[in-house]
Scaffold this motif. Structure first.
Motif, PDB file in Angstrom:
ATOM      1  N   GLN A  59      60.584  69.512   6.186  1.00  0.00           N
ATOM      2  CA  GLN A  59      61.264  68.737   5.045  1.00  0.00           C
ATOM      3  C   GLN A  59      60.954  68.966   3.963  1.00  0.00           C
ATOM      4  O   GLN A  59      59.788  69.469   3.588  1.00  0.00           O
ATOM      5  CB  GLN A  59      60.965  67.123   5.638  1.00  0.00           C
ATOM      6  CG  GLN A  59      61.255  66.627   6.723  1.00  0.00           C
ATOM      7  CD  GLN A  59      62.788  66.054   6.919  1.00  0.00           C
ATOM      8  OE1 GLN A  59      63.524  66.290   6.064  1.00  0.00           O
ATOM      9  NE2 GLN A  59      62.931  65.194   7.793  1.00  0.00           N
ATOM     10  N   SER A  91      58.037  53.152   1.037  1.00  0.00           N
ATOM     11  CA  SER A  91      59.511  52.656   1.743  1.00  0.00           C
ATOM     12  C   SER A  91      59.897  51.285   1.259  1.00  0.00           C
ATOM     13  O   SER A  91      61.086  51.062   0.911  1.00  0.00           O
ATOM     14  CB  SER A  91      59.382  52.875   3.147  1.00  0.00           C
ATOM     15  OG  SER A  91      59.199  54.318   3.264  1.00  0.00           O
ATOM     16  N   ARG A 131      69.612  48.300   9.484  1.00  0.00           N
ATOM     17  CA  ARG A 131      69.354  49.712   9.469  1.00  0.00           C
ATOM     18  C   ARG A 131      68.421  49.910   8.216  1.00  0.00           C
ATOM     19  O   ARG A 131      67.421  50.467   8.130  1.00  0.00           O
ATOM     20  CB  ARG A 131      70.478  50.680   9.309  1.00  0.00           C
ATOM     21  CG  ARG A 131      69.790  52.148   9.079  1.00  0.00           C
ATOM     22  CD  ARG A 131      69.004  52.704  10.325  1.00  0.00           C
ATOM     23  NE  ARG A 131      67.910  52.700   9.927  1.00  0.00           N
ATOM     24  CZ  ARG A 131      67.016  52.986  11.005  1.00  0.00           C
ATOM     25  NH1 ARG A 131      67.102  53.166  12.117  1.00  0.00           N
ATOM     26  NH2 ARG A 131      65.764  52.864  10.523  1.00  0.00           N
ATOM     27  N   SER A 135      64.310  50.924   7.625  1.00  0.00           N
ATOM     28  CA  SER A 135      64.036  51.902   6.984  1.00  0.00           C
ATOM     29  C   SER A 135      62.868  51.432   5.860  1.00  0.00           C
ATOM     30  O   SER A 135      61.975  52.199   5.403  1.00  0.00           O
ATOM     31  CB  SER A 135      65.016  52.787   6.212  1.00  0.00           C
ATOM     32  OG  SER A 135      65.432  51.914   5.167  1.00  0.00           O
ATOM     33  N   THR A 140      58.460  56.963   6.068  1.00  0.00           N
ATOM     34  CA  THR A 140      59.126  58.311   6.296  1.00  0.00           C
ATOM     35  C   THR A 140      60.225  58.491   4.811  1.00  0.00           C
ATOM     36  O   THR A 140      59.721  57.678   3.917  1.00  0.00           O
ATOM     37  CB  THR A 140      60.327  57.893   7.258  1.00  0.00           C
ATOM     38  OG1 THR A 140      61.316  56.911   6.893  1.00  0.00           O
ATOM     39  CG2 THR A 140      59.779  57.263   8.835  1.00  0.00           C
ATOM     40  N   ASN A 141      60.638  59.499   4.875  1.00  0.00           N
ATOM     41  CA  ASN A 141      61.325  59.783   3.558  1.00  0.00           C
ATOM     42  C   ASN A 141      62.781  58.904   3.606  1.00  0.00           C
ATOM     43  O   ASN A 141      63.520  59.259   2.564  1.00  0.00           O
ATOM     44  CB  ASN A 141      61.436  61.198   3.407  1.00  0.00           C
ATOM     45  CG  ASN A 141      62.034  61.816   4.540  1.00  0.00           C
ATOM     46  OD1 ASN A 141      62.763  61.176   5.492  1.00  0.00           O
ATOM     47  ND2 ASN A 141      61.997  63.304   4.408  1.00  0.00           N
ATOM     48  N   ASP A 142      63.056  58.593   4.583  1.00  0.00           N
ATOM     49  CA  ASP A 142      64.637  57.855   4.634  1.00  0.00           C
ATOM     50  C   ASP A 142      64.791  56.846   3.274  1.00  0.00           C
ATOM     51  O   ASP A 142      65.730  56.954   2.537  1.00  0.00           O
ATOM     52  CB  ASP A 142      64.885  56.805   6.127  1.00  0.00           C
ATOM     53  CG  ASP A 142      65.042  58.121   7.074  1.00  0.00           C
ATOM     54  OD1 ASP A 142      65.615  59.171   6.921  1.00  0.00           O
ATOM     55  OD2 ASP A 142      64.419  57.657   7.911  1.00  0.00           O
ATOM     56  N   GLU A 146      67.220  57.206  -0.074  1.00  0.00           N
ATOM     57  CA  GLU A 146      68.319  56.089  -0.420  1.00  0.00           C
ATOM     58  C   GLU A 146      68.214  55.713  -1.916  1.00  0.00           C
ATOM     59  O   GLU A 146      69.127  55.695  -2.577  1.00  0.00           O
ATOM     60  CB  GLU A 146      68.186  54.755   0.412  1.00  0.00           C
ATOM     61  CG  GLU A 146      68.429  55.149   2.055  1.00  0.00           C
ATOM     62  CD  GLU A 146      67.674  53.956   2.929  1.00  0.00           C
ATOM     63  OE1 GLU A 146      67.416  53.079   2.572  1.00  0.00           O
ATOM     64  OE2 GLU A 146      67.360  54.451   3.959  1.00  0.00           O
ATOM     65  N   LYS A 184      65.014  65.186   1.263  1.00  0.00           N
ATOM     66  CA  LYS A 184      65.426  65.237   2.640  1.00  0.00           C
ATOM     67  C   LYS A 184      66.633  66.149   2.626  1.00  0.00           C
ATOM     68  O   LYS A 184      67.287  66.230   1.552  1.00  0.00           O
ATOM     69  CB  LYS A 184      65.810  63.844   3.050  1.00  0.00           C
ATOM     70  CG  LYS A 184      66.072  63.427   4.733  1.00  0.00           C
ATOM     71  CD  LYS A 184      66.145  62.228   5.185  1.00  0.00           C
ATOM     72  CE  LYS A 184      66.597  61.994   6.537  1.00  0.00           C
ATOM     73  NZ  LYS A 184      65.440  62.194   7.317  1.00  0.00           N
ATOM     74  N   LYS A 374      72.424  59.671  13.894  1.00  0.00           N
ATOM     75  CA  LYS A 374      71.771  58.747  13.100  1.00  0.00           C
ATOM     76  C   LYS A 374      72.360  58.034  11.930  1.00  0.00           C
ATOM     77  O   LYS A 374      73.187  58.743  11.042  1.00  0.00           O
ATOM     78  CB  LYS A 374      70.471  59.566  12.598  1.00  0.00           C
ATOM     79  CG  LYS A 374      69.360  59.887  13.364  1.00  0.00           C
ATOM     80  CD  LYS A 374      68.275  60.898  12.584  1.00  0.00           C
ATOM     81  CE  LYS A 374      67.303  61.192  13.569  1.00  0.00           C
ATOM     82  NZ  LYS A 374      66.045  61.888  12.726  1.00  0.00           N
ATOM     83  N   ALA A 376      70.746  56.633   9.874  1.00  0.00           N
ATOM     84  CA  ALA A 376      69.882  57.096   8.578  1.00  0.00           C
ATOM     85  C   ALA A 376      70.708  58.067   7.615  1.00  0.00           C
ATOM     86  O   ALA A 376      70.499  58.245   6.515  1.00  0.00           O
ATOM     87  CB  ALA A 376      68.647  57.604   9.087  1.00  0.00           C
ATOM     88  N   PHE A 377      71.567  59.029   8.441  1.00  0.00           N
ATOM     89  CA  PHE A 377      72.276  59.960   7.658  1.00  0.00           C
ATOM     90  C   PHE A 377      73.120  59.180   6.713  1.00  0.00           C
ATOM     91  O   PHE A 377      73.477  59.749   5.424  1.00  0.00           O
ATOM     92  CB  PHE A 377      72.721  61.062   8.586  1.00  0.00           C
ATOM     93  CG  PHE A 377      71.763  61.856   9.152  1.00  0.00           C
ATOM     94  CD1 PHE A 377      70.731  62.501   8.691  1.00  0.00           C
ATOM     95  CD2 PHE A 377      71.838  62.246  10.605  1.00  0.00           C
ATOM     96  CE1 PHE A 377      69.879  63.422   9.023  1.00  0.00           C
ATOM     97  CE2 PHE A 377      71.023  63.064  11.184  1.00  0.00           C
ATOM     98  CZ  PHE A 377      69.978  63.708  10.343  1.00  0.00           C
TER      99      PHE A 377
END
Length: 447
Positions: A59, A91, A131, A135, A140-142, A146, A184, A374, A376-377
């Motif tokens: 990543q 996060s 969702r 997150s 995580t980097n999600d 965002e 990401k 996902k 998340a995408f």
């Protein structure tokens, strides 16, 4: 910010704080803490982790650099769990930031008081989206992605207004785009609207606001494109693979279903099967849109809920309530998209939403496993999607039916949010002690 919008945003923030408090820092779909731990060691030796050093080491580094700084500082005063909880808190902060930026974007898009019900409906869906809440509780980097994407979106909207804040808008566009690409891999899709801005300026299709010259836009966009691409070029130089993935070095997903593009259906939606298989099961796993919707609206991959009769009932109720919310969003998204004129604001929102919708499609075509489908995408594009939904919904507010539908969405969203967070809180101990789809990740040693 009106009182109603404040209450909607506050509800979303409280929901995120609750799930963050209940969830341990090792509860995530992938082990990002290992990459953070390796990054700490790499920084101390003036090196950088290589794409094949661990599962998430492929990543971009911005999230891991930030997290390594946080855990290094926190470890001097907190316990092991507390130090990694601090990383998890990034996060939470990023998710709250995204929620606030979404509210700002909605008020920029729809500034008139009579349009506020449409703003409330979109803000409510963003506040309670499961969702997005999940997150906010995962290290995580999600959520980080965002937030920086939302920064870029606000920048474009300020730039399009052509007022005094146009310079600030261009700065936010540049910072948000570079940060997204360095956070990401899917953040690279922000190069799409940036390239569109550059081409439109060069071709004379779009006239910059008075505060910015054409040369300023061209130079700023070109420099941003170059800086945003540097990390991807570095990873290519290390691996000789364009858009390198962890699956190029590890075979963990090789046996995942569906396993082949020919087995994936992109043209159906299995709602009845989803009600039967509330959590991930063999029936809907090859239906792309079913998988995507399920991950948006519930704990489909079981990181927060156990499998028991109560959670199955909760899942079914949420899926049923999500159906009218999703139909409302789809209908008014299309209305907002097809409205005339097609100005800078609407085209920007379309490019953002289309780019992030394309991300899971392209990833699934490249790596045809359920882990590619996902939500998340798509999630970083949700603020732009909901801005278009609000634009479309605002046109219906002149009719009684439109007003009832919009306020109904607000009420339904709040009820879904209450059911979701209260149920999750009551079932959290059962979920983490037994019943998850996989074990919690091990806690890495402190640096």
């Amino acid at each position: 910010m009106t009182r109603a919008l404040f209450l909607i945003i506050a509800f979303g923030i409280i929901s995120r704080i609750c799930i963050f408090a209940f969830s341990p820092p090792t509860n995530a779909y992938d082990d990002h803490l290992e990459a953070v731990s390796r990054t700490v060691v790499a920084i101390e030796t003036n090196k950088r982790v290589r794409p094949w050093d661990c599962w998430q080491c492929y990543q971009p580094p911005l999230y891991y650099w930030t997290s390594s700084g946080v855990v290094s500082i926190a470890s001097t005063v907190l316990s092991d769990v507390g130090s990694w909880k601090s990383v998890q808190a990034l996060s939470l902060l990023a998710s709250v930031g995204t929620l606030l930026l979404t509210a700002l974007a909605l008020t920029i898009v729809l500034p008139r008081p009579e349009q506020l019900p449409a703003v409330y409906a979109s803000a409510a869906m963003m506040s309670i989206m499961p969702r997005a809440i999940y997150s906010s509780a995962m290290a995580t980097n999600d959520a980080f992605l965002e937030c920086v994407v939302a920064i870029a979106l606000v920048g474009y909207l300020l730039l399009g207004r052509g007022e005094k804040r146009a310079r600030l808008g261009m700065l936010l566009v540049s910072l948000g785009t570079v940060a997204a690409c360095w956070t990401k891999q899917s953040g690279l899709v922000l190069l799409v609207p940036l390239t569109g801005l550059l081409v439109a300026t060069l071709a004379g299709v779009w006239r910059p606001p008075a505060q910015l010259t054409r040369t300023t836009i061209v130079v700023a966009s070109s420099v941003t494109l170059a800086l945003a691409s540097l990390d991807e070029l570095w990873r290519f130089s290390q691996s000789e693979i364009f858009l390198v993935s962890n699956q190029h070095f590890f075979d963990y997903a090789i046996n995942q279903a569906p396993g082949s593009v020919s087995r994936i259906n992109f043209f159906d939606f299995r709602f009845i099967e989803l009600l039967q298989d509330v959590f991930m099961g063999p029936t809907p796993i090859d239906s792309f849109w079913t998988e995507l919707a399920a991950r948006f609206w519930f704990d489909y991959e079981r990181r927060f809920f156990p499998i028991n009769a109560y959670s199955l009932s909760v899942g079914r109720v949420i899926y049923l309530a999500a159906a009218p919310l999703t139909l409302y969003a789809l209908y008014f998204y299309m209305v907002g998209l097809t409205m005339r004129p097609h100005d800078f604001k609407r085209l920007t929102l379309f490019l953002f939403s289309a780019a992030f919708f394309a991300a899971p499609i392209l990833q699934t075509l490249r790596l045809p496993y359920y882990s590619s489908m996902k939500a998340a995408f798509v999630l970083p594009g949700l603020p732009a999607i909901l801005c278009l939904v609000a634009l479309g919904a605002a046109t219906s507010l002149t009719t009684r039916t439109g007003r009832y539908a919009t306020w109904g969405v607000v009420a339904c969203s709040v009820l879904v949010g209450l059911l979701h967070i209260i149920s999750q809180a009551g079932l959290s101990n059962d979920a983490w002690n037994h019943g998850l789809s996989g074990p919690l990740w091990p806690l890495p040693p402190l640096p």
